[in-house]
Write an enzyme that holds these catalytic residues in place. Structure first.
Site, mmCIF file in Angstrom:
data_model
loop_
_atom_site.group_PDB
_atom_site.id
_atom_site.type_symbol
_atom_site.label_atom_id
_atom_site.label_comp_id
_atom_site.label_asym_id
_atom_site.label_seq_id
_atom_site.Cartn_x
_atom_site.Cartn_y
_atom_site.Cartn_z
ATOM 1 C CE LYS A 22 -1.611 1.777 3.902
ATOM 2 N NZ LYS A 22 -1.602 3.242 4.106
ATOM 3 C CG ASN A 23 2.683 2.547 3.503
ATOM 4 O OD1 ASN A 23 1.562 3.030 3.444
ATOM 5 N ND2 ASN A 23 3.215 2.104 4.629
ATOM 6 N NE ARG A 94 -1.491 12.859 8.181
ATOM 7 C CZ ARG A 94 -1.635 14.077 8.684
ATOM 8 N NH1 ARG A 94 -2.786 14.431 9.229
ATOM 9 N NH2 ARG A 94 -0.645 14.950 8.640
ATOM 10 C CB CYS A 118 -3.229 11.938 11.911
ATOM 11 S SG CYS A 118 -2.540 10.309 11.727
ATOM 12 N NE ARG A 123 0.680 10.347 10.012
ATOM 13 C CZ ARG A 123 0.263 9.272 9.364
ATOM 14 N NH1 ARG A 123 1.120 8.481 8.778
ATOM 15 N NH2 ARG A 123 -1.019 8.991 9.267
ATOM 16 C CG ASP A 307 3.559 1.499 9.267
ATOM 17 O OD1 ASP A 307 3.207 2.340 10.119
ATOM 18 O OD2 ASP A 307 3.529 1.718 8.046
ATOM 19 C CB ILE A 329 8.079 6.851 14.109
ATOM 20 C CG1 ILE A 329 9.308 5.946 13.958
ATOM 21 C CG2 ILE A 329 7.724 7.521 12.789
ATOM 22 C CD1 ILE A 329 10.574 6.667 13.537
ATOM 23 N NE ARG A 399 -6.872 4.396 5.677
ATOM 24 C CZ ARG A 399 -5.741 4.670 6.319
ATOM 25 N NH1 ARG A 399 -5.589 4.315 7.580
ATOM 26 N NH2 ARG A 399 -4.757 5.301 5.702
#
Length: 430
Positions: A22-23, A94, A118, A123, A307, A329, A399
């Site tokens: 996805k990213n 986003r 978020c 972010r 993640d 993060i 998602r």
């Protein structure tokens, strides 16, 4: 809203095909704005985020040919008739901010809604804006929108990121490929998804060097051409399913993946007691008996991925001993802790550090997902828990995880989706 019901206790056994990342898919889709020629992407995952970004691009005039079952999409931006990404679309994801760099680079103008709140942190997009200003764009922030103007085009610049930013690197790299002169992105993100985008841009005719390093050098070109690119495997899904084998005492063969994408994750999971064997594109994960504790700190790539923080926390809830998990993060990425504790976990949080004392077992409970990765950590916990776990707000899960219940059910999980009424009252986080 849909929920997912899980009856825990079944060791997972079988084969799972890993989907495209996805990213990586999202910035690759926005790269279509850089040319009037078609961009063909293969190994595209079937996810809500993909559908959302497709709506944003279609709104701008990008034509899309997409058959989800084929995992392929063809994007052609030969008629960009709207250079605005409105709030109603951007608020859902986003990553929509990634249209900003390509749009202003190619057309000289972009108006993009600021991303909404978020759940896992602020972010900010300061790095995107300051970078574009250094490249000659005039930026206005008004009424919740970023307006960027560069009627004479962008120009190359040396841009140093104060902190590593994945989307910032991607946005400015895409802007730089059509800028006049040379751009250097210093302290650039090294994530595999950034490199995958660079590889695609190079296929389209971009001139980029320094891949897999902290300094990217981009020599601007006049235009880009058509290309076909296969999206790299999802390293987060890969790590998640390795942990699914571990937390259930099961054995899973993961195919269509790449072990080199998770260089710091595999040693941690082997330390926890999961037996892992790899080939070029497969990973076999097996675990029997009790898990051992581990200590991890999330860091930019190639460090341990944020993640995969929620997932390893779920794994450690049933380990022998205490584990320490530090999140460096995102400031609000421990919101899954109260939900795991509802299932009998023993987790204490102080600042950005969580102490996880392993228990012999978890107990099923109704729990609520707060973001994408938190949602799958609750699924993992449910797979190992005694009794039934019902996870609500699973739109977060949809998602980023393609057909998760189907993949798990095929490997012996007792899991089903409970259909519910749709709702737009959502907070989106990745």
């Amino acid at each position: 809203m849909d929920r997912i019901s899980i009856i825990g206790g079944n060791p997972l056994k079988g084969t799972i095909r890993i989907s495209g990342a996805k990213n990586a898919a999202l910035p690759l889709m926005t790269a279509s704005l850089l040319t009037d020629q078609p961009l063909t992407l293969t190994n595209l995952p079937e996810l809500h985020d993909i559908e959302t970004l497709a709506q944003v691009l279609e709104h701008m005039g990008v034509s899309l040919t997409h058959v989800p079952s084929s995992h392929e999409i063809i994007l052609k931006a030969d008629d960009i008739h709207d250079k605005e990404a409105p709030y109603d679309l951007v608020r859902k994801m986003r990553a929509s901010i990634l249209v900003l760099g390509p749009l202003v680079a190619r057309t000289g103008y972009a108006r993009v809604s600021l991303p909404g709140g978020c759940a896992i942190g602020t972010r900010p997009i300061d790095f995107h804006i300051k970078g574009l200003e250094q490249m000659g764009a005039e930026i206005e922030l008004e009424a919740g929108y970023v307006t960027a103007r560069a009627p004479k085009g962008l120009k190359g610049a040396d841009i140093t990121f104060p902190l590593v930013s994945v989307t910032g690197t991607e946005n400015l790299m895409m802007a730089a490929v059509l800028a006049k002169g040379v751009t250097r992105l210093i302290n650039a993100a090294q994530e595999p998804e950034v490199t995958d985008l660079a590889h695609c841009l190079i296929k389209m005719g971009a001139k980029i060097t320094g891949l897999d390093s902290t300094t990217l050098i981009i020599e601007g070109v006049d235009s880009l051409k058509a290309a076909t690119h296969s999206i790299l495997p999802d390293r987060i899904e890969t790590g998640t399913y390795i942990m699914a084998a571990g937390i259930t005492g099961g054995s899973l063969l993961l195919t269509h993946t790449d072990p080199t994408l998770i260089p710091t994750v595999l040693p941690v999971l082997m330390q926890a007691g999961i037996k892992i064997t790899t080939t070029k594109d497969t990973i076999h994960a097996e675990h029997t008996g009790r898990l051992g504790p581990v200590d991890i700190t999330t860091e930019p790539y190639p460090g341990y991925a944020t993640d995969l923080q929620a997932q390893i926390m779920a794994l450690m809830t049933i380990a022998d001993g205490a584990s320490i998990i530090r999140e460096t993060i995102f400031e609000n990425r421990f919101m899954h802790v109260p939900e795991l504790n509802r299932m009998g976990a023993d987790i204490q949080v102080k600042g950005n550090t969580a102490l996880v004392r392993g228990k012999k077992f978890l107990k099923g409970a109704p729990v609520m997902a707060t973001d994408l990765r938190a949602s799958v950590s609750l699924v993992l916990a449910g797979l190992a828990a005694q009794g039934e776990t019902v996870v609500s707000r699973v739109y977060h899960l949809d998602r980023g995880y393609e057909k998760v219940e189907h993949k798990l059910r095929a490997c012996g999980a007792q899991i089903e989706r409970i259909q519910g009424e749709a709702s737009d009252d959502r907070t989106y986080a990745s």
